[in-house]
Design an enzyme around this catalytic site. Structure first.
Site, mmCIF file in Angstrom:
data_model
loop_
_atom_site.group_PDB
_atom_site.id
_atom_site.type_symbol
_atom_site.label_atom_id
_atom_site.label_comp_id
_atom_site.label_asym_id
_atom_site.label_seq_id
_atom_site.Cartn_x
_atom_site.Cartn_y
_atom_site.Cartn_z
ATOM 1 C CB SER A 141 -0.957 0.019 1.198
ATOM 2 O OG SER A 141 -0.244 0.150 2.406
ATOM 3 C CE LYS A 161 -2.345 2.411 4.461
ATOM 4 N NZ LYS A 161 -1.550 1.281 4.946
#
Length: 204
Positions: free
Chosen positions: A124, A162
């Site tokens: 990701s 993230k």
């Protein structure tokens, strides 16, 4: 060179790198705070047993507490940095239950404060952070917009990497890979910032 003052300066520097107070270090090695203060100021020199105990607690070779003689090329010292796995619910971040292993890391360039590694899982965050990378995290409760953070998703006790974006009263956890959707942090889907990503290593 005053050996006591040299050792004291190194002890103080390593203590501060770990984010510990003199009281913290004193408790870890079983002495009083005043004794640690005297060691760091160079007014008192640790005996041999205490030098080894200090080196063990500070996770360095005992040789780090001695100056390098002239003409000798110093060997870069290292620290054992914990690698976090699954975060046990309710436990402190660096509790034994949360640590998968330790990685020897050269001390040169390491940030101050409490640090740990998090292993990137999945893609990701590609291409910035490939799957399997070790990412060095400095523990802190907030980061700036756009910075990469280690974030604990409280529903799953999973730590993820993230980019953090603040939007009004909402926090978005943004992947770098556009094939993935952002994670929206809400009252019902809570998350907690563990720290800021400061460095990455990749095995080839």
């Amino acid at each position: 060179m005053d050996l006591a003052k040299y050792a004291g300066a190194v002890i103080k520097n390593l203590r501060e790198e770990n984010g510990w107070t003199q009281t913290d270090l004193a408790k870890k090695v079983g002495v009083g705070k005043t004794t640690i203060a005297n060691y760091e100021s160079g007014t008192r020199s640790p005996n041999q047993d205490m030098l080894f105990k200090l080196a063990d607690v500070l996770q360095v070779s005992v040789n780090r507490l001695f100056p390098v003689p002239d003409g000798v090329i110093p060997v870069t010292s290292s620290r054992k940095i914990p690698v976090l796995g699954e975060i046990a619910c309710g436990e402190p971040i660096l509790a034994d239950e949360n640590i998968e292993e330790y990685v020897e890391t050269p001390v040169n360039g390491l940030p101050t404060g409490t640090i740990f590694y998090l292993k990137a899982k999945g893609d990701s965050m590609k291409p910035t952070i490939p799957n399997g990378s070790l990412v060095l995290i400095r523990q802190q409760p907030v980061v700036e917009d756009g910075e990469i953070a280690a974030v604990l998703l409280e529903d799953s006790n999973e730590a993820t990497l993230k980019r953090v974006k603040h939007a009004s009263n909402t926090i978005l956890l943004m992947p770098d890979n556009r094939d993935y959707d952002p994670i929206v942090v809400t009252e019902t889907s809570k998350a907690r910032i563990l720290g800021k990503a400061v460095k990455m290593t990749v095995d080839f």
